[in-house]
Design an enzyme around this catalytic site. Structure first.
Site, PDB file in Angstrom:
ATOM      1  N   GLU A   1     -67.546   6.097   5.752  1.00  0.00           N
ATOM      2  CA  GLU A   1     -68.907   6.152   5.192  1.00  0.00           C
ATOM      3  C   GLU A   1     -69.847   5.620   6.246  1.00  0.00           C
ATOM      4  O   GLU A   1     -69.766   4.446   6.625  1.00  0.00           O
ATOM      5  CB  GLU A   1     -69.009   5.244   3.964  1.00  0.00           C
ATOM      6  CG  GLU A   1     -68.617   5.897   2.671  1.00  0.00           C
ATOM      7  CD  GLU A   1     -68.920   4.985   1.490  1.00  0.00           C
ATOM      8  OE1 GLU A   1     -68.369   5.246   0.424  1.00  0.00           O
ATOM      9  OE2 GLU A   1     -69.694   4.019   1.632  1.00  0.00           O
TER      10      GLU A   1
ATOM     11  N   ASP B   1     -77.988  -2.939  -2.431  1.00  0.00           N
ATOM     12  CA  ASP B   1     -77.079  -3.686  -1.567  1.00  0.00           C
ATOM     13  C   ASP B   1     -77.281  -5.187  -1.669  1.00  0.00           C
ATOM     14  O   ASP B   1     -78.400  -5.672  -1.829  1.00  0.00           O
ATOM     15  CB  ASP B   1     -77.267  -3.244  -0.108  1.00  0.00           C
ATOM     16  CG  ASP B   1     -76.607  -1.898   0.148  1.00  0.00           C
ATOM     17  OD1 ASP B   1     -75.389  -1.797  -0.082  1.00  0.00           O
ATOM     18  OD2 ASP B   1     -77.311  -0.955   0.539  1.00  0.00           O
TER      19      ASP B   1
ATOM     20  N   TYR C   1     -66.995   8.189  -6.758  1.00  0.00           N
ATOM     21  CA  TYR C   1     -67.105   6.803  -6.328  1.00  0.00           C
ATOM     22  C   TYR C   1     -67.317   5.976  -7.585  1.00  0.00           C
ATOM     23  O   TYR C   1     -68.356   6.074  -8.220  1.00  0.00           O
ATOM     24  CB  TYR C   1     -68.297   6.676  -5.375  1.00  0.00           C
ATOM     25  CG  TYR C   1     -68.430   5.343  -4.660  1.00  0.00           C
ATOM     26  CD1 TYR C   1     -68.339   4.130  -5.335  1.00  0.00           C
ATOM     27  CD2 TYR C   1     -68.692   5.312  -3.282  1.00  0.00           C
ATOM     28  CE1 TYR C   1     -68.474   2.925  -4.669  1.00  0.00           C
ATOM     29  CE2 TYR C   1     -68.839   4.111  -2.606  1.00  0.00           C
ATOM     30  CZ  TYR C   1     -68.736   2.922  -3.310  1.00  0.00           C
ATOM     31  OH  TYR C   1     -68.890   1.731  -2.651  1.00  0.00           O
TER      32      TYR C   1
END
Lengths: 407, 277
Positions: free
Chosen positions: B61, B72, B186
C-alpha cells in the site's frame, strides 16, 4: 475542469446530501452508521412538535430569543444611507449566534441516547456554546482546540472549563481550527457509538450543513417578521460575515426564495488576497474535499489544504459551508472579502457609533457596510447580522494594536 | 513462496487476485505493508517498498500524503507531515511507483484521501497510476455511495477500487459496499484511527467469519496490528494482514534496514516460523 465534471451528476439517492453539486458525505466508512443515525433522528425531530416546542422554549428562556432588530441611526448618519438594521445575535446567551445550534444538537444527542459530546473550536465561541449546552443537559463534553488558539484564547479555555468541559489542545498540522476539526473527527471515528459530534458551522458531511442551518434559521425568520413589522417590506439586502458560514446561512435561508433580497457574504481577506494570507475560500478557492464535504477550499497546486489567515480566529478556516458554494455558483448570493485592517477599523467605528463592541468576525461585515451603504440600501433597508459581541476580542485587539497584554 | 523477484527490465505486475491465491495455495495469508510515499525521503520510501518485496510482502500500500489525514492516528500523521515538508507530491508518489515497478512485480494499492487526487483530476490520476503500474486505489474518504461519478472514474481508468468495512457498518449496507468492490475487502479491525495497539479485539475472528458469508473477495484486516504475534493471529482468520503505523515506527527507529527486518519478522510470524525472522 475535472472537479466540476466529477460532481456534475450526483445520483438521485445522493441528492438530499447536496446543494447543487456541493456537499456530500466524504467520510471514512466507520462514520456512515453514525451519520445515518443522526439523519434519521433529525428527520424525526424536525417535524416532532414536542421536540420543536422544547427547542423554542429553550431559545426563549435560556438563550434569550427573539433577539432585537435595532436601527443603527448613527451608522446611517455617517454613511449617509439607510435604513440600516442590526440583528442583535450578540445579545444571545454566551454572546453569539452559536448557541442556537448547540442547544438544538444537544437535544438531538439526548434523543439518540448519546451521553458524550465532542466539538471543535477556533476562537472558543462554539466551544463555550457547546460546553454551555452540555452543562444544561448534563452531558460529558470534550472540546478540541488548536494549541495556538489555546494560547491566544486563554480566557475562553477557562470559560469552557468553568462550564465543566475538558479542553484538549491539538498540536498536529497547523495547530488551528482545521486541525482541531480533524482531531474531533478522529475522536468521533473512535468513540462513535457513545458520542455525538456537535460541529460548529454549516460544514462537514451531510446531514450537518443542512441541520446546522435549520437550527440557525430562527435568525432569518425573526428578522423577516421584524422588518415586515417596522418597515412593511422585505430588506433590500442582508449582509453577514462568512467563515464556515453558519450565521450567514441562518439569516440568508428564509430569504433565499425572495429574489429581490440581495444576499451578501463577507469573507476575511486577512493581510490581503494578493499576499496569500487570507481566508477567502469563496472568493479565490477552488472546489475541493475537506471534512466530509465538497466545497470551495483554499489549497495549493498539489491539492494540499492551504493554511487560512484572519485577524479573527472565527473566520480562520480554509473551507466554507457547501450551501454557500452553491449560492455563489448560482449567483443567488454574492461574496466579497474585507481585510484585517478594515475589519479592525470597523470594530472601533461600531463601538463608538452605536455603543456596541462587535465580534471581530462581525466587524468584517460592518466594514463592508461602511464602504457600500448606499448600494446596499438602494433597493430597501439593509440588515446586518450582528453575529456576536466583541468582549472576547478586546484583549486580542489591544495586543494587535500595540497596547500590550491587558490580561 | 517468494512474492517477487527483481528484474532488470520493467516488470509486468501480478494481480491482487494472484497475490492472494499464491498465499492461499500454501495455507498462508498475504502481508500488506503501508508505506508513506516520501517518508522520510522519496528514495527511502522506495527502498522500503523494495525491502518489503524482498521480505515477502505480497501487496504494497503506497500512501500519497495529504495535509489533513483525518482517518490516521499520530504515527501516520507524523509520517505524512514529514513527507509533505520534504516536498512529496502526487506526481512524486507516481514517480516512486514507476521506479518500484521497473524492478518488482508486487501489486501496489495507492492509499490516499480524495482531495489531492481530485485536485490533480481523479480520471487523470487513475489513468497515470495504472500506467505507472498500480493495481488498485483505496480512498479513505470515498465510502460506497458517496459519489458514483468518482467511483466510475476509478473503474474506467483501469484500477480496482478497494472498499472498507468497519465494525460499525450495518449488515444491510454490506451488499452496497461490496458492489463494485475490487481486489480485496479491507476490514477495519476496530473503530478508530490508524495506529499500533497492544491488544486485538476478541470479536475479530467471529466478525471475519461472519463476513465471509457475504463477501466473495479476499478479506484483509488492518488498523492496530503491530507485532509478529498479532500478525499470526490475524493471518489465522483473514486472507491478508495490513501493517502501517508499526512499520513507520520501525522505519523511524531503524531506518530502511530495520523496516525490512521487521517485515521479515512479521512474515515469519504469519507463516508460523516463530518471531526470530
Amino acid at each position: 475542469m475535472t472537479e466540476t465534471a466529477a460532481a456534475a451528476a450526483p445520483p438521485a439517492a445522493d441528492a438530499r446530501y447536496r446543494f447543487g453539486t456541493f456537499g456530500g458525505r466524504y467520510v471514512p466508512e466507520t462514520l456512515i452508521a453514525a451519520l445515518d443515525q443522526l439523519e434519521e433522528a433529525y428527520e424525526e425531530a424536525r417535524t416532532d412538535p414536542a421536540f420543536l416546542s422544547e427547542f423554542d422554549a429553550l431559545l426563549r428562556d435560556f438563550v434569550g430569543r427573539p433577539t432585537p432588530l435595532f436601527r443603527a441611526r448613527r451608522l446611517e448618519e455617517v454613511t449617509g444611507a439607510g435604513p440600516i438594521y442590526l440583528k442583535r445575535e450578540d445579545l444571545n446567551h454566551t454572546g453569539a449566534h452559536k448557541i442556537n445550534n448547540t442547544i438544538g444538537q444537544a437535544l438531538l444527542a439526548r434523543r439518540m441516547g448519546k451521553q458524550r459530546i465532542i466539538a471543535e473550536t477556533g476562537a472558543g465561541q462554539h466551544g463555550v456554546a457547546t460546553a454551555t449546552a452540555c452543562a444544561l443537559f448534563d452531558l460529558e463534553c470534550v472540546v478540541y482546540m488548536g494549541a495556538e488558539d489555546v494560547e491566544r484564547q486563554a480566557l475562553n479555555v477557562f470559560r469552557m472549563e468553568l462550564l465543566g468541559a475538558e479542553v484538549r489542545p491539538v498540536s498536529s498540522g497547523t495547530s488551528t481550527l482545521k486541525d482541531a476539526t480533524n482531531e474531533a473527527i478522529r475522536d468521533w471515528v473512535t468513540n462513535v457509538e457513545s458520542t455525538h459530534y456537535i460541529i460548529g458551522s454549516v460544514v462537514g458531511p451531510a446531514p450537518f450543513p443542512r441541520m446546522v442551518r435549520d437550527f440557525h434559521a430562527v435568525i432569518g425568520r425573526e428578522t423577516r417578521e421584524q422588518i415586515l413589522e417596522v418597515e412593511g417590506r422585505l430588506p433590500g439586502s442582508v449582509v453577514a460575515c462568512v467563515g464556515g458560514g453558519s450565521n450567514a446561512m441562518g439569516i440568508f435561508h428564509p430569504f433565499v426564495d425572495d429574489a429581490e433580497v440581495r444576499l451578501v457574504g463577507v469573507e476575511a481577506a486577512g493581510e490581503g488576497i494578493e499576499t496569500g494570507r487570507h481566508s477567502a475560500s469563496l472568493s479565490v478557492g477552488e472546489p475541493g474535499i475537506l471534512h466530509g464535504a465538497l466545497s470551495y477550499l483554499l489549497q495549493d497546486d498539489d491539492g494540499q489544504v492551504a493554511p487560512a489567515h484572519s485577524v479573527s480566529a472565527g473566520l480562520d478556516y480554509p473551507g466554507v459551508g457547501p450551501e454557500h458554494s452553491h449560492l455563489r455558483d448560482t449567483g443567488r448570493a454574492c461574496y466579497v472579502a474585507v481585510d484585517d485592517a478594515a475589519a479592525l477599523s470597523a470594530f472601533h467605528r461600531l463601538s463608538q457609533l452605536e455603543g456596541i463592541i462587535p465580534a471581530l468576525e462581525t466587524a468584517h461585515a460592518i466594514a463592508y457596510i461602511l464602504a457600500e451603504a448606499r448600494a446596499l440600501t438602494s433597493a430597501g433597508p439593509c440588515v446586518l447580522n450582528l453575529s456576536g459581541r466583541g468582549d472576547k476580542d478586546v484583549a486580542h485587539v489591544a495586543r494587535v494594536e500595540g497596547r500590550g497584554s491587558l490580561l | 513462496m517468494p512474492s517477487s523477484n527483481p528484474n532488470s527490465s520493467p516488470t509486468a505486475p501480478r494481480t491482487l487476485a494472484d497475490a492472494f491465491a499464491a498465499r492461499r495455495a500454501h495455507g498462508q495469508a498475504a502481508l500488506i505493508p503501508y508505506i508513506c510515499a516520501g517518508f522520510p525521503t522519496a528514495d527511502d520510501s522506495l527502498a522500503v517498498m523494495e525491502a518489503a518485496a524482498e521480505a515477502g510482502a505480497d501487496i504494497v500500500e503506497l500512501g500519497v500524503p495529504f495535509s489533513d489525514p483525518l482517518a490516521d492516528g499520530p504515527t501516520i500523521q507524523r509520517a505524512t507531515f514529514k513527507a509533505l515538508e520534504a516536498g512529496m507530491t502526487v506526481r512524486g508518489a507516481l514517480d516512486i511507483l514507476r521506479r518500484f515497478r521497473s524492478r518488482y512485480d508486487t501489486p501496489v494499492v495507492l492509499f490516499t484521501y480524495l482531495n489531492p487526487v481530485h485536485h490533480f483530476g481523479l480520471d487523470r490520476f487513475v489513468r497515470e497510476a495504472a500506467e505507472a503500474g498500480a493495481q488498485a486505489i483505496l480512498l479513505t474518504d470515498l465510502p460506497a455511495g458517496a459519489d458514483a461519478g468518482l467511483e466510475a472514474m476509478v473503474r474506467e481508468g483501469g484500477l480496482e477500487l478497494i472498499r472498507l468495512l468497519a465494525p460499525t457498518t450495518a449488515r444491510t449496507r454490506i451488499p452496497a459496499v461490496m458492489e463494485g468492490a475490487g481486489g480485496f475487502l479491507y476490514y477495519i479491525s476496530r473503530t478508530g484511527v490508524t495506529g499500533a495497539r497492544t491488544a486485538l479485539r476478541e470479536e475479530l475472528a467471529r466478525e471475519v467469519e461472519a463476513l465471509r458469508e457475504e463477501v466473495a473477495l479476499p478479506i484483509a484486516v488492518g488498523f492496530g496490528i503491530s507485532t509478529p504475534e498479532q500478525a499470526r493471529l490475524v493471518a489465522g482468520v483473514a486472507d491478508g494482514v495490513v501493517v502501517g503505523s508499526a512499520l513507520v515506527d520501525r522505519l523511524e527507529e531503524g531506518g530502511v534496514e530495520g523496516a525490512g527486518a521487521f517485515l521479515a519478522e512479521l512474515r515469519a510470524g504469519m507463516d508460523g516460523k516463530g518471531e526470530g525472522g
